[in-house]
Design a protein around this motif. Structure first.
Motif, short mmCIF file in Angstrom:
data_model
loop_
_atom_site.label_atom_id
_atom_site.label_comp_id
_atom_site.label_asym_id
_atom_site.label_seq_id
_atom_site.Cartn_x
_atom_site.Cartn_y
_atom_site.Cartn_z
N TYR A 4 -50.85 -18.89 -40.83
CA TYR A 4 -49.59 -18.13 -40.82
C TYR A 4 -48.77 -18.48 -39.58
CZ TYR A 4 -46.54 -14.41 -39.29
OH TYR A 4 -45.47 -13.74 -38.78
N LEU A 5 -49.42 -18.53 -38.41
CA LEU A 5 -48.70 -18.86 -37.18
C LEU A 5 -48.15 -20.29 -37.24
CD1 LEU A 5 -51.15 -17.20 -34.64
CD2 LEU A 5 -48.86 -16.39 -35.26
N GLU A 6 -48.89 -21.18 -37.90
CA GLU A 6 -48.36 -22.54 -38.13
C GLU A 6 -47.09 -22.47 -38.96
OE1 GLU A 6 -51.27 -25.53 -39.50
OE2 GLU A 6 -52.80 -24.03 -38.99
N SER A 7 -47.08 -21.61 -39.97
CA SER A 7 -45.91 -21.50 -40.85
C SER A 7 -44.69 -21.00 -40.07
CB SER A 7 -46.19 -20.58 -42.03
OG SER A 7 -46.17 -19.21 -41.67
N VAL A 8 -44.92 -20.14 -39.08
CA VAL A 8 -43.81 -19.71 -38.21
C VAL A 8 -43.26 -20.91 -37.47
CG1 VAL A 8 -43.16 -18.28 -36.23
CG2 VAL A 8 -44.73 -17.36 -37.97
N GLY A 9 -44.16 -21.76 -36.96
CA GLY A 9 -43.74 -22.93 -36.20
C GLY A 9 -42.95 -23.93 -37.01
N ARG A 10 -43.24 -23.99 -38.31
CA ARG A 10 -42.53 -24.97 -39.15
C ARG A 10 -41.04 -24.68 -39.26
NH1 ARG A 10 -47.57 -25.28 -41.98
NH2 ARG A 10 -47.02 -23.61 -43.42
N MET A 36 -45.81 -20.29 -31.52
CA MET A 36 -46.09 -19.36 -30.42
C MET A 36 -44.99 -19.38 -29.36
SD MET A 36 -48.65 -17.90 -31.66
CE MET A 36 -48.62 -16.66 -30.35
N ASN A 37 -44.39 -20.53 -29.12
CA ASN A 37 -43.28 -20.59 -28.17
C ASN A 37 -42.06 -19.83 -28.70
OD1 ASN A 37 -44.68 -22.05 -26.25
ND2 ASN A 37 -43.90 -24.03 -26.92
N ASP A 52 -49.14 -28.91 -33.19
CA ASP A 52 -47.71 -28.92 -32.89
C ASP A 52 -47.02 -27.70 -33.50
OD1 ASP A 52 -47.85 -31.29 -31.49
OD2 ASP A 52 -47.31 -32.54 -33.22
N ASN A 53 -47.39 -27.38 -34.74
CA ASN A 53 -46.80 -26.22 -35.41
C ASN A 53 -47.19 -24.92 -34.72
OD1 ASN A 53 -45.40 -27.58 -37.45
ND2 ASN A 53 -47.18 -27.65 -38.79
N ILE A 54 -48.45 -24.83 -34.28
CA ILE A 54 -48.90 -23.64 -33.55
C ILE A 54 -48.12 -23.49 -32.25
CG2 ILE A 54 -50.84 -22.64 -32.26
CD1 ILE A 54 -52.69 -23.91 -34.45
N VAL A 55 -47.97 -24.61 -31.51
CA VAL A 55 -47.23 -24.58 -30.25
C VAL A 55 -45.80 -24.12 -30.50
CG1 VAL A 55 -46.29 -26.00 -28.39
CG2 VAL A 55 -48.67 -26.32 -29.11
N ALA A 56 -45.16 -24.70 -31.50
CA ALA A 56 -43.77 -24.32 -31.81
C ALA A 56 -43.68 -22.86 -32.22
CB ALA A 56 -43.22 -25.22 -32.91
N TYR A 105 -53.25 -11.09 -24.94
CA TYR A 105 -52.27 -12.18 -24.87
C TYR A 105 -52.15 -12.91 -26.21
CZ TYR A 105 -49.80 -16.35 -23.21
OH TYR A 105 -48.88 -17.34 -23.03
N GLY A 106 -53.24 -12.94 -26.98
CA GLY A 106 -53.31 -13.75 -28.20
C GLY A 106 -52.10 -13.70 -29.11
N PRO A 107 -51.60 -12.51 -29.49
CA PRO A 107 -50.46 -12.46 -30.40
C PRO A 107 -49.12 -12.80 -29.76
CG PRO A 107 -51.31 -10.24 -29.97
CD PRO A 107 -52.16 -11.20 -29.20
N HIS A 108 -49.09 -12.91 -28.43
CA HIS A 108 -47.81 -12.99 -27.74
C HIS A 108 -47.46 -14.37 -27.20
CE1 HIS A 108 -47.47 -8.65 -27.91
NE2 HIS A 108 -48.65 -8.52 -27.35
N GLY A 109 -48.44 -15.24 -27.01
CA GLY A 109 -48.13 -16.52 -26.38
C GLY A 109 -49.18 -17.58 -26.70
#
Length: 429
Positions: free
Chosen positions: A290-296, A314-315, A308-312, A214-218
């Motif tokens: 890196y996942l935080e950077s996706v969220g930004r 991954m969502n 917050d960035n991680i949540v954004a 699940y880790g990479p997907h959600g």
């Protein structure tokens, strides 16, 4: 899921910056026409993760615990990684994050500790396992039979998922632990693990979650899920090869573990026997960032935390991957594939874009070899899930085909996969 959320998710998927993201992964740039569709076995890493590993090996490839600068830097980098991973999974404290080789070794470590406690728990010696999990999260627990453990099987339904209604009758005052996956690594089904925890805790039992797939997907949230233990493998989560264990602090403190006399008898130290791979832990830290950077890409600039960035991020990944899954489902149905797991588009949100399938009587190995010749990397076999293969009436020798996507895959790649599969089926039929 209401229509408003569906609309927002579709808009988010359409605006997902996949080309910008692909440019961050050097392996994708160097691969030419090759398509990575074996991500369930291990994902590629961004340049920032590669840089973190290199920086460790060049700048401070020494043992931690020393008084000189490079050694102090290692201590700090490990502490930083604990903080990042704690944010990634919403742990209560970074001290609950334990680093090591892989998820399997951590499952074994926890199982050995629980095995030592079984006799102390009197009659509470039943462990619930499933027939949908990776064998690492089944056989490891079954090995406790000699320690007095008894087992109850939570069976997958014909729709390709575990249902909590079937778990409830298995629970009693004798239940010690429920061990299950968050998402099936083989067929992609997502389990309602928050309900699993509610049912288990009501019976006085603990919950061990395998969140490797699940880790990479959600979005992982151990607080919202209410679990007691959780394992992940970093190399599925865009980091180098490593794994981590999370457990509630007091739960880990009670768990018997092997440790040398000079190691403090508290987490995370009591769990981390020996030296782990520091450079890969630095890579895991960079993977979270890196996942935080996706969220930004999806949040306004002001008033946002790292979580917050991680949540954004991954969502956004989740919404984009639902769109990929929908496209993949259409392609496989067009090829008359037998799809194992959730195959109804109306229930697409109950799966990740990992598809296990067969095409008639065609040998999986031949199809995968033909795909490889056409520069598409997928996998065939038993997927380390012998009990699931038996449940699906598939032989361990041939098994099935698995194509697994992550957020750097594209709709164009899915369509190319479909064209290749149609050509191969026509050739082999």
């Amino acid at each position: 899921m209401n229509q408003h959320h569906v609309s927002n998710a579709q808009e988010g998927a359409a605006s997902f910056p996949v080309e910008k993201i692909r440019a961050m992964f050097p392996a994708l740039g160097q691969a030419g026409d090759f398509i990575f569709m074996d991500n369930a076995a291990g994902a590629q890493i961004p340049q920032s993760v590669l840089d973190a590993v290199t920086n460790h090996l060049v700048g401070h490839n020494v043992q931690r615990g020393g008084r000189y600068g490079r050694s102090v830097t290692v201590d700090q980098s490990v502490a930083d990684a604990r903080t990042s991973v704690a944010l990634l999974i919403n742990a209560y404290s970074p001290s609950e994050i334990c680093f090591g080789m892989n998820a399997t070794s951590f499952i074994r470590l926890v199982s050995l500790g629980i095995g030592q406690m079984l006799s102390k728990d009197g009659e509470r010696n039943e462990i619930v396992v499933t027939d949908m999990d990776h064998d690492a999260n089944i056989a490891t627990w079954l090995a406790l039979e000699s320690a007095g453990a008894k087992f109850k099987w939570w069976r997958m339904r014909e729709d390709g998922n575990l249902h909590v209604d079937d778990l409830q009758p298995l629970m009693s005052e004798r239940t010690r632990l429920v061990a299950c996956t968050v998402t099936a690594h083989s067929i992609g089904s997502i389990v309602d693990v928050a309900s699993v925890a509610r049912i288990a805790h009501a019976a006085g039992a603990e919950v061990f979650l395998d969140s490797v797939h699940y880790g990479p997907h959600g979005l992982i949230d151990v607080q919202a899920w209410g679990c007691d233990y959780l394992v992940c493998s970093g190399y599925k989560n865009f980091s180098p090869h490593m794994g981590f264990l999370w457990g509630r602090f007091e739960t880990l403190k009670r768990l018997p573990t092997f440790r040398e006399d000079f190691i403090p008898d508290e987490p995370p130290y009591k769990v981390e026997a020996g030296t782990f791979i520091y450079e890969n832990v630095s890579g895991m830290d960079a993977a979270v960032r890196y996942l935080e950077s996706v969220g930004r890409n999806f949040l306004p600039e002001n008033n946002r935390s790292r979580r917050d960035n991680i949540v954004a991020g991954m969502n956004a990944i989740r919404d984009y991957e639902v769109m990929l899954a929908r496209e993949m489902l259409k392609v496989l149905k067009d090829c008359n594939a037998t799809i194992y797991g959730v195959a109804d588009e109306a229930h697409i949100h109950e799966r990740v874009p990992t598809f296990c399938f067969n095409i008639g009587k065609l040998p999986p190995q031949r199809i995968v070899e033909e795909m490889a010749a056409m520069q598409i990397g997928i996998r065939d076999g038993h997927m380390y899930a012998p009990r699931l293969m038996k449940r699906l009436n598939l032989s361990m020798d041939s098994g099935a085909i698995r194509a697994s996507l992550v957020h750097y895959n594209t709709v164009e790649e899915v369509r190319r996969f479909g064209e290749a599969l149609r050509a191969i089926v026509a050739k082999l039929s």
